[in-house]
Design a protein around this motif. Structure first.
Motif, mmCIF file in Angstrom:
data_model
loop_
_atom_site.group_PDB
_atom_site.id
_atom_site.type_symbol
_atom_site.label_atom_id
_atom_site.label_comp_id
_atom_site.label_asym_id
_atom_site.label_seq_id
_atom_site.Cartn_x
_atom_site.Cartn_y
_atom_site.Cartn_z
ATOM 1 N N THR A 6 0.832 -1.182 0.025
ATOM 2 C CA THR A 6 -0.076 -0.107 0.059
ATOM 3 C C THR A 6 0.790 1.236 0.063
ATOM 4 O O THR A 6 0.576 2.155 -0.803
ATOM 5 N N PHE A 9 2.287 1.541 -3.298
ATOM 6 C CA PHE A 9 1.328 1.711 -4.343
ATOM 7 C C PHE A 9 1.248 3.536 -4.388
ATOM 8 O O PHE A 9 1.164 3.975 -5.273
ATOM 9 N N TYR A 10 0.880 4.107 -3.001
ATOM 10 C CA TYR A 10 0.457 5.307 -3.061
ATOM 11 C C TYR A 10 1.799 6.237 -3.051
ATOM 12 O O TYR A 10 1.809 7.277 -3.944
ATOM 13 N N ILE A 13 1.951 6.443 -7.264
ATOM 14 C CA ILE A 13 1.116 7.502 -7.770
ATOM 15 C C ILE A 13 1.298 8.773 -7.251
ATOM 16 O O ILE A 13 1.214 9.646 -8.296
ATOM 17 N N LEU A 74 -1.568 1.662 -12.498
ATOM 18 C CA LEU A 74 -1.885 1.615 -11.035
ATOM 19 C C LEU A 74 -3.240 1.738 -10.667
ATOM 20 O O LEU A 74 -3.497 0.785 -9.774
ATOM 21 N N LEU A 75 -4.097 2.623 -11.124
ATOM 22 C CA LEU A 75 -5.513 2.583 -10.813
ATOM 23 C C LEU A 75 -6.303 1.556 -11.429
ATOM 24 O O LEU A 75 -7.227 1.157 -10.607
ATOM 25 N N ARG A 78 -5.484 -1.510 -9.334
ATOM 26 C CA ARG A 78 -5.371 -1.275 -7.844
ATOM 27 C C ARG A 78 -5.887 -2.265 -6.914
ATOM 28 O O ARG A 78 -5.149 -2.828 -5.922
ATOM 29 N N LYS A 79 -7.022 -3.009 -7.272
ATOM 30 C CA LYS A 79 -7.507 -4.084 -6.462
ATOM 31 C C LYS A 79 -6.653 -5.326 -6.415
ATOM 32 O O LYS A 79 -6.498 -5.983 -5.437
#
Length: 85
Positions: A6, A9-10, A13, A74-75, A78-79
């Motif tokens: 997480t 990931f963020y 982005i 990435l979006l 995302r899941k």
């Protein structure tokens, strides 16, 4: 505490979003150099540094595209990326 996935990931982005204006500024800055450091409007080589300014602009445009593609991918995934199972 958040999962390492997480956080990464963020971070990716956020980094991609923040880099787009930096690259746009780089393009504008290079275009100013292109105007004042060349003799003709069609020249690409700087008389001061000898750098190919047109190549620099193309690379910065490509980096903007890479950032946008990274954000979109990435979006979209995302899941799958953030799946904690």
């Amino acid at each position: 505490m958040k999962n390492a996935k997480t956080i990464i990931f963020y971070f990716l982005i956020g980094f991609s979003i923040l880099e787009i204006p930096v690259f746009v500024f780089g393009i504008i800055n290079t275009m100013v150099s292109l105007k004042y450091e060349t003799e003709n409007p069609t020249d690409c080589i700087s008389l001061i540094t000898g750098q190919d300014l047109c190549l620099t602009i193309q690379i910065l445009k490509a980096l903007i595209v890479v950032c946008i593609v990274t954000i979109v991918l990435l979006l979209v995934f995302r899941k799958r990326i953030l799946n904690t199972n």
